[in-house]
Design a protein around this motif. Structure first.
Motif, short mmCIF file in Angstrom:
data_model
loop_
_atom_site.label_atom_id
_atom_site.label_comp_id
_atom_site.label_asym_id
_atom_site.label_seq_id
_atom_site.Cartn_x
_atom_site.Cartn_y
_atom_site.Cartn_z
N UNK A 1 0.74 -1.12 0.02
CA UNK A 1 0.08 -0.10 -0.25
C UNK A 1 0.95 1.24 0.03
N UNK A 2 1.72 1.27 0.72
CA UNK A 2 2.93 2.30 0.79
C UNK A 2 3.33 2.49 -0.59
N UNK A 3 3.90 1.63 -1.29
CA UNK A 3 4.45 1.49 -2.61
C UNK A 3 3.34 2.14 -3.57
N UNK A 4 2.25 1.55 -3.44
CA UNK A 4 1.30 2.23 -4.48
C UNK A 4 1.13 3.71 -4.25
N UNK A 5 1.07 4.19 -3.06
CA UNK A 5 0.94 5.63 -2.93
C UNK A 5 2.22 6.52 -3.45
N UNK A 6 3.30 5.81 -2.96
CA UNK A 6 4.66 6.48 -3.37
C UNK A 6 4.47 6.59 -5.06
N UNK A 7 4.18 5.44 -5.57
CA UNK A 7 4.06 5.53 -7.07
C UNK A 7 2.91 6.62 -7.82
N UNK A 8 2.09 6.74 -7.06
CA UNK A 8 0.98 7.74 -7.49
C UNK A 8 1.63 8.91 -7.22
N UNK A 9 2.44 9.28 -6.14
CA UNK A 9 2.87 10.66 -5.71
C UNK A 9 4.12 10.89 -6.91
N UNK A 10 4.74 9.94 -7.36
CA UNK A 10 5.84 10.16 -8.45
C UNK A 10 7.07 9.97 -7.66
N UNK A 11 7.12 9.33 -6.64
CA UNK A 11 8.59 9.13 -5.83
C UNK A 11 9.41 8.40 -6.81
N UNK A 12 10.53 8.65 -7.53
CA UNK A 12 11.47 8.29 -8.35
C UNK A 12 12.16 7.17 -7.98
N UNK A 13 12.49 6.99 -6.56
CA UNK A 13 13.46 5.90 -6.08
C UNK A 13 13.07 5.67 -4.47
N UNK A 14 12.70 4.12 -4.18
CA UNK A 14 12.76 3.55 -2.95
C UNK A 14 14.15 3.09 -2.73
N UNK A 15 14.71 3.38 -1.53
CA UNK A 15 16.06 3.04 -1.03
C UNK A 15 15.50 1.94 0.13
N UNK A 16 15.59 0.69 0.06
CA UNK A 16 15.21 -0.46 0.97
C UNK A 16 16.41 -0.48 2.13
N UNK A 17 16.13 -0.26 3.14
CA UNK A 17 17.10 -0.22 4.01
C UNK A 17 16.90 -0.66 5.35
N UNK A 18 17.72 -0.61 6.49
CA UNK A 18 17.06 -1.39 7.70
C UNK A 18 17.73 -0.49 8.98
N UNK A 19 18.35 -1.26 9.77
CA UNK A 19 18.53 -2.72 9.96
C UNK A 19 19.17 -3.14 8.84
N UNK A 20 19.22 -4.52 8.60
CA UNK A 20 19.62 -5.13 7.20
C UNK A 20 18.62 -5.49 6.45
N UNK A 21 18.10 -4.86 5.40
CA UNK A 21 16.85 -5.19 4.63
C UNK A 21 16.74 -6.66 4.23
N UNK A 22 17.90 -7.43 4.13
CA UNK A 22 17.92 -8.70 3.59
C UNK A 22 17.46 -9.83 4.57
N UNK A 23 17.32 -9.24 5.97
CA UNK A 23 16.57 -9.99 7.15
C UNK A 23 15.21 -9.90 6.98
N UNK A 24 14.65 -9.10 5.99
CA UNK A 24 13.39 -9.06 5.98
C UNK A 24 13.04 -10.24 4.69
N UNK A 25 12.02 -11.25 5.07
CA UNK A 25 11.65 -12.48 4.31
C UNK A 25 11.03 -12.06 2.91
N UNK A 26 10.38 -10.85 2.73
CA UNK A 26 9.54 -10.55 1.84
C UNK A 26 10.38 -9.42 0.93
N UNK A 27 11.41 -9.11 1.27
CA UNK A 27 12.25 -7.99 0.60
C UNK A 27 11.96 -8.10 -0.95
N UNK A 28 12.20 -9.21 -1.28
CA UNK A 28 12.29 -9.21 -2.83
C UNK A 28 11.14 -9.32 -3.35
N UNK A 29 9.98 -9.74 -2.67
CA UNK A 29 8.50 -9.46 -3.37
C UNK A 29 8.34 -8.03 -3.25
N UNK A 30 8.67 -7.27 -2.18
CA UNK A 30 8.50 -5.74 -2.09
C UNK A 30 9.18 -5.06 -2.98
#
Length: 400
Positions: A77-106
């Motif tokens: 839902x956040x990603x959909x809003x950012x896309x409509x807003x025109x956000x050019x880049x999402x930087x996935x960070x953490x913590x360590x983002x690769x410890x989140x199991x659904x990172x690839x899906x997101x």
């Protein structure tokens, strides 16, 4: 973010950004900092958990299960809003983002919505298989944090072997065809490793590096005494410039940037003014396009629990939560005094600061890092203590 190679080595001209109308939606990634609309790049700290124990971590991360992280559906839902807003880049960070199991899906969902997805990682968890997955979903870039060579890095990361695992993660990313770069946070304990880091860039064919000035936030607040002196900062920026020029003179076109101290921009201009006045004029135009510190303007942050911050270093202040309101609504709401102030900070700084208030480079630097001023002086609108320009260089003594 100051592009040393862009400005000093002429890899970017003012006409390059003007060709796209300086429109975030049209600009290629390497020109995004020169956008006119400043639609924010969003750092999403998808998890607080991390497998390392970095001494300067702004997120106070540990290797434990944290509660109240956004769910996969809330993240989409956040990603959909950012896309409509025109956000050019999402930087996935953490913590360590690769410890989140659904990172690839997101990340895949972000790219499917037309947003450029990048990750900031310690690199230790990028296996061959994970690198292939990230490439398949269209990830644009992997930034791997190294804070020195082996011994120095592992001391900072708090885990023996972190350097070698990060380097293997870099190799796995390269083998998968993902653009990969380094992130290095400068302080007294690792500044002497910078020449070796430049050697590593060349040896490993790494195309990009960001050198971060220390920001006093999170566990980084405990490292204030480890920050460089103002004179040491100048010498370090000089060294970075000279090593960058050396690489480019030998056909090694590495992208080199400094981050989190916007007095680097005027400093580069003043150096060039003595060496190449024609290029200096072009650099000044690019710096005006860049517009300096973009906290609360061209960069924003969403925490693992949905809280919205001015940037990733402001966890002690939130404008609201995406579980209650969309990010786009929160970001546009200037009823919050800090949000209003960050978007138009000059009057507040003029009333509270000394050097910043009279600096002739204000419109290029935009008052630099407000969270550092708050940390040192207890006043968000005071001078940034990390500005190393002299009174003469900022025009402090010029007659009014």
């Amino acid at each position: 973010m100051i592009g040393i190679s862009k400005l000093y080595c002429r890899t970017v001209e003012p006409s390059d950004a003007l060709r796209y109308g300086r429109d975030s939606k049209r600009l290629p990634p390497h020109l995004l900092q020169f956008s006119k609309d400043k639609i924010p790049v969003v750092v999403w700290n998808v998890t607080q958990r991390c497998n390392l124990r970095c001494v300067h971590c702004y997120a106070h991360s540990r290797d434990i299960e944290y509660r109240n992280e956004l769910t996969t559906e809330e993240g989409k839902g956040l990603i959909e809003d950012l896309a409509e807003f025109g956000t050019p880049v999402i930087l996935f960070s953490g913590g360590e983002p690769l410890m989140r199991r659904d990172l690839t899906e997101l990340a895949a969902y972000a790219t499917s919505k037309g947003i450029r997805a990048v990750i900031s990682t310690n690199g230790t968890l990028i296996t061959e298989q994970k690198a292939l997955e990230l490439k398949e979903i269209g990830l644009s870039y992997v930034g791997i944090s190294l804070d020195g060579m082996r011994e120095t890095n592992d001391r900072f990361r708090g885990v023996e072997g972190a350097f070698d695992k990060a380097l293997q993660g870099l190799h796995n990313s390269q083998a998968a065809g993902i653009k990969v770069g380094l992130r290095f946070t400068i302080n007294k304990h690792n500044v002497n490793d910078i020449p070796a880091i430049f050697d590593l860039l060349e040896k490993e064919n790494i195309p990009r590096i960001c050198f971060y000035h220390l920001v006093y936030a999170g566990r980084g607040s405990d490292m204030r005494d480890a920050d460089l002196s103002l004179e040491e900062s100048r010498r370090t920026v000089d060294m970075i410039i000279e090593r960058t020029v050396d690489l480019h003179s030998r056909g090694k076109n590495v992208e080199v940037l400094t981050v989190d101290n916007h007095c680097d921009g005027p400093y580069i201009y003043l150096r060039l003014l003595k060496e190449d006045p024609e290029r200096a004029a072009e650099v000044l135009e690019l710096l005006r396009m860049n517009r300096g510190n973009s906290t609360g303007i061209g960069i924003g942050c969403v925490s693992w629990d949905g809280s919205v911050h001015p940037d990733q270093f402001w966890r002690h202040y939130t404008f609201g939560n995406i579980r209650d309101r969309r990010f786009s609504e929160i970001w546009a709401d200037i009823s919050d005094p800090l949000m209003e102030g960050l978007k138009d900070r000059k009057p507040l700084i003029k009333d509270n600061a000394d050097r910043c208030a009279r600096c002739k480079w204000f419109d290029i630097c935009n008052g630099n890092f407000r969270v550092r001023a708050e940390s040192v002086y207890g006043n968000i609108w005071a001078d940034d203590p990390a500005c190393y320009l002299t009174d003469e260089e900022i025009g402090y003594d010029d007659p009014e």
